[in-house]
Design an enzyme around this catalytic site. Structure first.
Site, PDB file in Angstrom:
ATOM      1  CB  SER A   1      -0.883  -0.009   1.258  1.00 14.77           C
ATOM      2  OG  SER A   1      -1.500   1.241   1.472  1.00 14.77           O
TER       3      SER A   1
ATOM      4  CE1 TYR B   1      -4.141  -2.675   5.609  1.00 19.53           C
ATOM      5  CE2 TYR B   1      -3.543  -0.434   5.021  1.00 19.53           C
ATOM      6  CZ  TYR B   1      -3.835  -1.726   4.653  1.00 19.53           C
ATOM      7  OH  TYR B   1      -3.806  -2.081   3.327  1.00 19.53           O
TER       8      TYR B   1
ATOM      9  CE  LYS C   1      -1.238  -3.843   3.628  1.00 19.60           C
ATOM     10  NZ  LYS C   1      -1.186  -5.082   2.834  1.00 19.60           N
TER      11      LYS C   1
END
Length: 334
Positions: free
Chosen positions: A142, A155, A159
């Site tokens: 991402s 999150y 990542k």
């Protein structure tokens, strides 16, 4: 590697959202696909789609946070289809919440699924690929693996962690002179159902930070990546801008996101009191690849097309320049 029509692929998080779209894209090549996720009903539907599109599907019910189940799933795929050629670590979860309102258990769960799930998948894949000296692991990353935003601290951290351990493994593969390849595909905001089911404490309904892309844009790029040995691939101009902008103006982006990042992740609609949440258990329902943002989502990325064709375009430009120089010299001689 075997031919594209016979490749064996594993996709985690395959029951809905991007994972479902990735499975569909590989199925169009005739691949045999292990479909790993927690929701058996949606996995059965995904298998039916895969087989209608020309592939073969194997339902693998489980949680990527459980390393033993991931290992068992890898063994099941190889018993059914043969050696795994491509492993796609896509499974994720998140919590939309200010950090000071999160619990340690929530933070741990996001980390176990989004980061350690990719670790477990990579372990299972490399255990099989390294002795054969072939295969590819694709990490679904991402823009947030480099440029964090507010309200998704767990999150973003997961990542970032995925990117860090992927770079480390890549160095080890180089040291070992292995032909196994590992790549990371960095994504923009995607129109997937996650915004209807991830845990949220926001007053309004969550949304991807615009501009939003359809999952097929990323899925097609991931399939393309499985045929090419790129170190890392960016999907969409917003991803490119976020990654490179963070290299030169981190402080300014901190300020900008601090001022805009709360509003940009919410619609104007109040959140429903009966909102489902999939953090601890799967959510029932016929969710597919797309979320509720079809009308606002882009189905094509010129940046991706340019990235995939950059060598051909470079050769074309170089050839044009060389032809121009030759013509200019010929004119001078004449």
């Amino acid at each position: 590697m075997t031919s594209a029509k016979k490749r064996v692929v594993v996709v985690t998080g395959a029951s809905a959202g991007l994972g479902r779209s990735i499975a569909q894209a590989f199925a169009c090549e005739g691949a045999s696909i292990g479909l790993f996720a927690r929701n058996s009903e949606r996995l059965e539907a995904a298998r039916d789609e895969v087989e209608r599109l020309g592939g073969k599907g194997l339902v693998l019910v489980g949680d990527v946070a459980d390393p033993q189940r991931v290992e068992e799933a890898a063994a099941e795929v190889e018993r059914e289809f043969g050696p795994i050629d491509v492993w796609v670590n896509n499974a994720m979860t998140s919590v939309f919440s200010p950090f000071n309102q999160m619990t340690p258990e929530e933070f741990r769960r996001v980390t176990e699924v989004t980061y350690l799930g990719a670790v477990h998948g990579t372990m299972a894949a490399l255990k099989r690929m390294l002795p054969r000296d072939r295969g590819m692991v694709i990490q679904v990353g991402s823009a947030l693996s480099d440029r964090s935003i507010p309200l998704q601290s767990a999150y973003c951290g997961a990542k970032h962690g995925m990117r860090g351990f992927t770079d480390s493994i890549r160095c080890e593969l180089i040291h070992q002179k292995s032909r196994v390849h590992i790549t990371m595909v960095q994504l923009p905001a995607m129109n997937t159902p996650q915004f209807d089911w991830v845990e949220s404490r926001l007053p309004n309904r969550p949304q991807p930070v615009p501009p939003i892309y359809q999952p097929e844009v990323a899925a097609d790029t991931i399939v393309w990546a499985s045929h090419h040995r790129r170190r890392e691939i960016y999907v969409g101009l917003p991803t490119l801008k976020a990654m490179w902008g963070n290299k030169v103006a981190r402080g300014l982006l901190d300020l900008y996101l601090g001022l805009t990042g709360y509003k940009s992740q919410q619609t104007d609609e109040p959140e429903r009191p009966d909102r489902p949440a999939n953090l601890w258990q799967t959510v029932p329902g016929p969710y597919t690849a797309h979320g509720r943002f079809d009308a606002r989502s882009k189905g094509f990325s010129a940046q991706v097309w340019l990235s995939e064709h950059k060598w051909a375009l470079g050769a074309l430009v170089a050839g044009g320049l060389a032809a121009g120089v030759a013509f200019s010299r010929a004119r001078r001689r004449g």
